[in-house]
Design a protein around this motif. Structure first.
Motif, PDB file in Angstrom:
ATOM      1  N   GLY A 138       0.831  -1.198   0.000  1.00 19.14           N
ATOM      2  CA  GLY A 138       0.000   0.000   0.000  1.00 19.14           C
ATOM      3  C   GLY A 138       0.864   1.247   0.000  1.00 19.14           C
ATOM      4  O   GLY A 138       2.030   1.214  -0.427  1.00 19.14           O
ATOM      5  N   CYS A 139       0.325   2.333   0.484  1.00 16.01           N
ATOM      6  CA  CYS A 139       1.093   3.586   0.556  1.00 16.01           C
ATOM      7  C   CYS A 139       2.209   3.437   1.578  1.00 16.01           C
ATOM      8  O   CYS A 139       1.977   2.986   2.708  1.00 16.01           O
ATOM      9  N   LEU A 140       3.400   3.812   1.194  1.00 19.03           N
ATOM     10  CA  LEU A 140       4.529   3.718   2.110  1.00 19.03           C
ATOM     11  C   LEU A 140       4.511   4.888   3.080  1.00 19.03           C
ATOM     12  O   LEU A 140       4.104   6.001   2.719  1.00 19.03           O
ATOM     13  N   PRO A 141       4.950   4.684   4.302  1.00 13.69           N
ATOM     14  CA  PRO A 141       5.100   5.831   5.208  1.00 13.69           C
ATOM     15  C   PRO A 141       6.072   6.830   4.598  1.00 13.69           C
ATOM     16  O   PRO A 141       7.061   6.434   3.974  1.00 13.69           O
ATOM     17  N   PRO A 142       5.805   8.115   4.728  1.00 14.72           N
ATOM     18  CA  PRO A 142       6.625   9.113   4.023  1.00 14.72           C
ATOM     19  C   PRO A 142       8.070   9.107   4.491  1.00 14.72           C
ATOM     20  O   PRO A 142       8.375   8.887   5.665  1.00 14.72           O
ATOM     21  N   GLY A 143       8.977   9.326   3.533  1.00 15.59           N
ATOM     22  CA  GLY A 143      10.391   9.450   3.844  1.00 15.59           C
ATOM     23  C   GLY A 143      10.790  10.900   3.976  1.00 15.59           C
ATOM     24  O   GLY A 143       9.947  11.814   3.950  1.00 15.59           O
ATOM     25  N   ARG A 144      12.081  11.121   4.120  1.00 10.24           N
ATOM     26  CA  ARG A 144      12.596  12.488   4.237  1.00 10.24           C
ATOM     27  C   ARG A 144      12.367  13.243   2.931  1.00 10.24           C
ATOM     28  O   ARG A 144      12.456  12.656   1.842  1.00 10.24           O
ATOM     29  N   PRO A 145      12.091  14.534   2.999  1.00  4.07           N
ATOM     30  CA  PRO A 145      11.940  15.329   1.772  1.00  4.07           C
ATOM     31  C   PRO A 145      13.217  15.276   0.939  1.00  4.07           C
ATOM     32  O   PRO A 145      14.336  15.208   1.463  1.00  4.07           O
ATOM     33  N   GLY A 146      13.055  15.255  -0.368  1.00  2.00           N
ATOM     34  CA  GLY A 146      14.203  15.273  -1.270  1.00  2.00           C
ATOM     35  C   GLY A 146      14.821  13.915  -1.523  1.00  2.00           C
ATOM     36  O   GLY A 146      15.848  13.828  -2.194  1.00  2.00           O
ATOM     37  N   GLY A 147      14.243  12.861  -0.986  1.00  2.00           N
ATOM     38  CA  GLY A 147      14.755  11.515  -1.243  1.00  2.00           C
ATOM     39  C   GLY A 147      15.945  11.105  -0.420  1.00  2.00           C
ATOM     40  O   GLY A 147      16.596  10.109  -0.726  1.00  2.00           O
ATOM     41  N   GLY A 148      16.274  11.841   0.628  1.00  2.00           N
ATOM     42  CA  GLY A 148      17.425  11.502   1.460  1.00  2.00           C
ATOM     43  C   GLY A 148      17.114  10.401   2.439  1.00  2.00           C
ATOM     44  O   GLY A 148      15.953  10.029   2.655  1.00  2.00           O
ATOM     45  N   PRO A 149      18.138   9.842   3.091  1.00  2.00           N
ATOM     46  CA  PRO A 149      17.920   8.774   4.073  1.00  2.00           C
ATOM     47  C   PRO A 149      17.293   9.313   5.347  1.00  2.00           C
ATOM     48  O   PRO A 149      17.389  10.513   5.649  1.00  2.00           O
ATOM     49  N   TRP A 150      16.682   8.409   6.094  1.00  3.49           N
ATOM     50  CA  TRP A 150      16.010   8.820   7.331  1.00  3.49           C
ATOM     51  C   TRP A 150      17.015   9.317   8.371  1.00  3.49           C
ATOM     52  O   TRP A 150      16.779  10.285   9.069  1.00  3.49           O
ATOM     53  N   HIS A 151      18.151   8.667   8.483  1.00  2.00           N
ATOM     54  CA  HIS A 151      19.213   9.076   9.409  1.00  2.00           C
ATOM     55  C   HIS A 151      20.500   9.327   8.631  1.00  2.00           C
ATOM     56  O   HIS A 151      20.770   8.681   7.623  1.00  2.00           O
ATOM     57  N   ARG A 152      21.278  10.261   9.107  1.00  2.00           N
ATOM     58  CA  ARG A 152      22.643  10.464   8.628  1.00  2.00           C
ATOM     59  C   ARG A 152      23.584  10.308   9.813  1.00  2.00           C
ATOM     60  O   ARG A 152      23.152  10.332  10.965  1.00  2.00           O
ATOM     61  N   ALA A 153      24.861  10.157   9.546  1.00  3.62           N
ATOM     62  CA  ALA A 153      25.832   9.953  10.628  1.00  3.62           C
ATOM     63  C   ALA A 153      27.018  10.882  10.439  1.00  3.62           C
ATOM     64  O   ALA A 153      27.420  11.182   9.308  1.00  3.62           O
ATOM     65  N   LEU A 154      27.550  11.347  11.545  1.00  9.80           N
ATOM     66  CA  LEU A 154      28.821  12.054  11.550  1.00  9.80           C
ATOM     67  C   LEU A 154      29.829  11.141  12.234  1.00  9.80           C
ATOM     68  O   LEU A 154      29.770  10.946  13.452  1.00  9.80           O
ATOM     69  N   ALA A 155      30.710  10.547  11.463  1.00 11.69           N
ATOM     70  CA  ALA A 155      31.677   9.598  12.016  1.00 11.69           C
ATOM     71  C   ALA A 155      32.942  10.334  12.411  1.00 11.69           C
ATOM     72  O   ALA A 155      33.523  11.069  11.611  1.00 11.69           O
ATOM     73  N   SER A 156      33.372  10.174  13.653  1.00 12.30           N
ATOM     74  CA  SER A 156      34.570  10.868  14.146  1.00 12.30           C
ATOM     75  C   SER A 156      35.771   9.932  14.073  1.00 12.30           C
ATOM     76  O   SER A 156      36.370   9.573  15.072  1.00 12.30           O
ATOM     77  N   ARG A 157      36.118   9.518  12.845  1.00 13.52           N
ATOM     78  CA  ARG A 157      37.243   8.603  12.642  1.00 13.52           C
ATOM     79  C   ARG A 157      38.294   9.282  11.761  1.00 13.52           C
ATOM     80  O   ARG A 157      38.835   8.702  10.844  1.00 13.52           O
ATOM     81  N   SER A 158      38.574  10.546  12.035  1.00 11.03           N
ATOM     82  CA  SER A 158      39.413  11.344  11.158  1.00 11.03           C
ATOM     83  C   SER A 158      40.789  11.562  11.775  1.00 11.03           C
ATOM     84  O   SER A 158      41.183  10.907  12.727  1.00 11.03           O
ATOM     85  N   ALA A 159      41.494  12.572  11.250  1.00 13.00           N
ATOM     86  CA  ALA A 159      42.853  12.859  11.718  1.00 13.00           C
ATOM     87  C   ALA A 159      42.888  13.229  13.193  1.00 13.00           C
ATOM     88  O   ALA A 159      43.929  13.114  13.834  1.00 13.00           O
ATOM     89  N   GLN A 160      41.753  13.691  13.750  1.00 11.79           N
ATOM     90  CA  GLN A 160      41.745  14.038  15.163  1.00 11.79           C
ATOM     91  C   GLN A 160      42.026  12.832  16.045  1.00 11.79           C
ATOM     92  O   GLN A 160      42.407  12.970  17.200  1.00 11.79           O
ATOM     93  N   ALA A 161      41.799  11.632  15.505  1.00 11.10           N
ATOM     94  CA  ALA A 161      42.025  10.421  16.286  1.00 11.10           C
ATOM     95  C   ALA A 161      43.504  10.095  16.418  1.00 11.10           C
ATOM     96  O   ALA A 161      43.868   9.206  17.180  1.00 11.10           O
ATOM     97  N   VAL A 162      44.371  10.778  15.697  1.00  7.47           N
ATOM     98  CA  VAL A 162      45.800  10.460  15.707  1.00  7.47           C
ATOM     99  C   VAL A 162      46.586  11.704  16.097  1.00  7.47           C
ATOM    100  O   VAL A 162      46.458  12.753  15.482  1.00  7.47           O
ATOM    101  N   ASP A 163      47.387  11.567  17.119  1.00  8.50           N
ATOM    102  CA  ASP A 163      48.281  12.639  17.554  1.00  8.50           C
ATOM    103  C   ASP A 163      49.657  12.330  16.970  1.00  8.50           C
ATOM    104  O   ASP A 163      50.371  11.449  17.460  1.00  8.50           O
TER     105      ASP A 163
END
Length: 612
Positions: free
Chosen positions: A192-217
């Motif tokens: 049937g009708c799907l529950p509405p998604g995010r406007p513009g066709g984007g994913p429901w959740h996004r992530a900010l992963a903190s696995r960058s150069a800050q992890a290395v001194d």
């Protein structure tokens, strides 16, 4: 009355079809573009939903174990997780080996198992096993849900989106996730009708992963290596996942240290610091003594090489070893690391380069050029001996086949090595070249299971794939060649499997040749060793290919290999069988080769400098 997109349909079949379509729609929004489906009844709603989406390339595999490794191959290609769909019961248990490999290798994989509903559990219903938590600690995230539960209707997009993020961005690195989804009969319905998604066709959740150069001194790493107060002779050991090859090579040169580069690191390319023959060099006591470092920086996964491993383990405990890896996998089997770091490989390389540049000018920090030159002399000597072996002709050896294959394949090719003798051959003898092809292997759990299926999954992503496997690995994965006859002619997937640019090179020495390189071959009686380890096969690769209808090219002389590899790879999967000498004969040939390498290296190095 039309369906309300905010409420679940009343009709059970329609509700479950809507849930399945919602999950798939959200996965498409999250960038999922591949699915591998195993035929089964209980998984019908999701199979229909996946096949209905033109954005997703669907492959149907008849064997769950093979299907799982094909889905693993998609993730190994770096295009994100594939959906692997199985029905209930033992079908879900068949994929466990691939889940373990994905877990230990850090490969994203989205496993979806259909299940019986709660009322059919533990009452003797057919095809019903305990599927909740089936894969234990081998998954980044697992959840068991009831597709018919109306209370979950508003949450399906969130579940779908989270599964993809857990597979891609988990704090422990990418890996497999498991959705165990209960369906009730009837299993066929129109969504049937799907529950509405995010406007513009984007994913429901996004992530900010903190696995960058800050992890290395970077300064902390230099201090741990003993470089804070001046230069010391050290080595950089680069395995798969070390970081961008050009920057890793530049970092080693800035340190004035040799870069011991595994072929899978991508760093085995021309450079003043690059050493590709470390295994051959370090098999010999004189070289190990002359080239002993006072610090070690280990990047990415460890090598398989026992010679390199022993060289590092024999170092004085006071010699600092620093391990930097993408994931918090603690890849330090000898437990010698004084510092363990995790994070984005590009981040560590940049941080270390910046830390080196930031040091105040000091004559004590200048590298001693004689240290790197010693390694360069050893590298030239070892590579020269291996090149002579390549030109020697005679029956093909693993040294000749792997070196020639990696030399003649185009840079856009992807090479997948079976985790037995082929991956060791590539590690020991793979050449240094400016534009090496990408080299991969199932090195998470180091098994030979599913290697041909993994290669098929890699090829599904549009890559030209050459798999280097032994005859046992080939025979171990024969179900990789089983597939439905055809998709319907109108399907977008029509004959996709027939167009795979896949060449499987079988190094056929008639049994488990890898064991002839181990201690068992030295200490056991010949008949006992042959029966339990060498395991010569009654089934022949030629006859098996004929029976399965797989195109076969046979190579009896090394000079025939380049033409066999340059054949029309676009005509679909094919096998190139390379006739190898018996394992004991090849072992003797390679033993002589290593002795020649040792003699050449010792002659090139001369006596070890005082105080080295």
């Amino acid at each position: 009355m039309p369906d309300d997109p905010l409420r679940p349909p009343e009709d059970l079949a329609r509700r479950q079809a809507t849930v399945a379509a919602t999950l798939v729609d959200e996965w498409v929004r999250c960038g999922v573009r591949h699915a591998v489906i195993c035929p089964g009844s209980r998984s019908t709603p999701l199979a229909l939903a996946l096949a209905a989406r033109p954005e997703i390339q669907v492959a149907v595999r008849l064997d769950e174990r093979s299907a799982a490794f094909s889905a693993l191959g998609v993730g190994l290609a770096g295009v994100g997780p594939a959906v692997l769909l199985t029905t209930s019961g033992t079908a879900a248990t068949e994929v466990h080996a691939a889940v373990v490999e994905a877990h230990q290798a850090g490969v994203p994989l989205l496993v979806v198992s259909a299940d019986r509903p709660p009322e059919l559990q533990r009452v003797g219903a057919p095809q019903t096993v305990e599927q909740a938590g089936l894969y234990g600690a081998s998954v980044r995230f697992a959840v068991t849900l009831d597709a018919a539960d109306p209370g979950l209707f508003a949450s399906w997009r969130s579940f779908a989106s989270r599964l993809v993020l857990e597979a891609r961005c988990h704090p422990s690195g990418p890996g497999p996730v498991h959705l165990n989804l209960a369906f009730r009969e009837p299993l066929v319905g129109e969504p049937g009708c799907l529950p509405p998604g995010r406007p513009g066709g984007g994913p429901w959740h996004r992530a900010l992963a903190s696995r960058s150069a800050q992890a290395v001194d970077g300064q902390a790493v230099l201090a741990a290596l003993g470089l804070e107060d001046g230069w010391v002779p050290g080595v950089v050991v680069a395995g798969e996942g070390s970081g961008p090859p050009t920057e890793v090579v530049a970092l080693a040169e800035a340190l004035g240290w040799p870069l011991l580069a595994d072929a899978r690191s991508g760093c085995r390319r021309p450079g003043r610091a690059v050493v590709g023959a470390a295994d051959g060099i370090l098999r010999h006591p004189g070289a190990r003594e002359a080239l002993r470092p006072r610090a070690v920086l280990r990047l990415g996964q460890p090598w398989l090489s026992k010679a390199l491993g022993a060289f590092l383990d024999e170092l004085d405990p006071g010699v600092p070893q620093v391990v930097l890896d993408r994931d918090w996998a603690w890849r330090d089997p000898s437990r010698r690391a004084v510092l363990v770091g995790s994070g984005d490989p590009t981040g560590w390389v940049w941080a270390l380069a910046e830390a080196l540049e930031a040091r105040a000018p000091d004559p004590r920090s200048a590298p001693d050029p004689t240290w790197l030159e010693r390694w360069r002399r050893a590298e030239r000597a070892a590579q020269g001996v291996v090149d002579e072996h390549l030109r020697a002709g005679g029956p093909p050896t693993v040294a000749q086949v792997t070196r020639l294959a990696l030399r003649c394949l185009p840079p856009e090719a992807t090479v997948l090595c079976s985790a037995s003798l082929p991956v060791r051959g590539v590690e020991w003898y793979g050449p240094v070249r400016p534009d090496p092809p990408r080299v991969l292997a199932n090195r998470g759990a180091n098994g030979i299971d599913g290697v041909v299926s993994t290669a098929r999954g890699l090829a599904m992503t549009g890559r030209a794939v050459v798999a280097l496997v032994g005859d046992l690995a080939f025979l171990h994965d024969l179900t990789a060649w089983l597939e439905p006859a055809r998709w319907p002619a109108a399907s977008r997937n029509d004959q996709v499997e027939d167009r795979l640019a896949l060449t499987v090179v079988v190094l056929d020495n008639g049994g488990g040749g890898i064991f002839s390189h181990l201690a068992q071959a030295e200490v056991l009686p010949v008949d006992r060793f042959e029966a339990l380890f060498a395991t010569p096969q009654r089934q022949q690769v030629r006859e098996v290919c004929a029976g399965l209808g797989v195109p076969l090219v046979e190579v009896g002389e090394l000079a025939e290999l380049p033409d066999a590899l340059s054949g029309d790879r676009e005509r679909g999967p094919r096998v190139v069988r390379v006739v190898m000498p018996p394992a004991d004969q090849e072992r003797a040939i390679l033993g002589a080769l290593h002795e020649q390498i040792g003699a050449a290296v010792e002659a090139a190095l001369g006596p070890a400098p005082a105080g080295a």
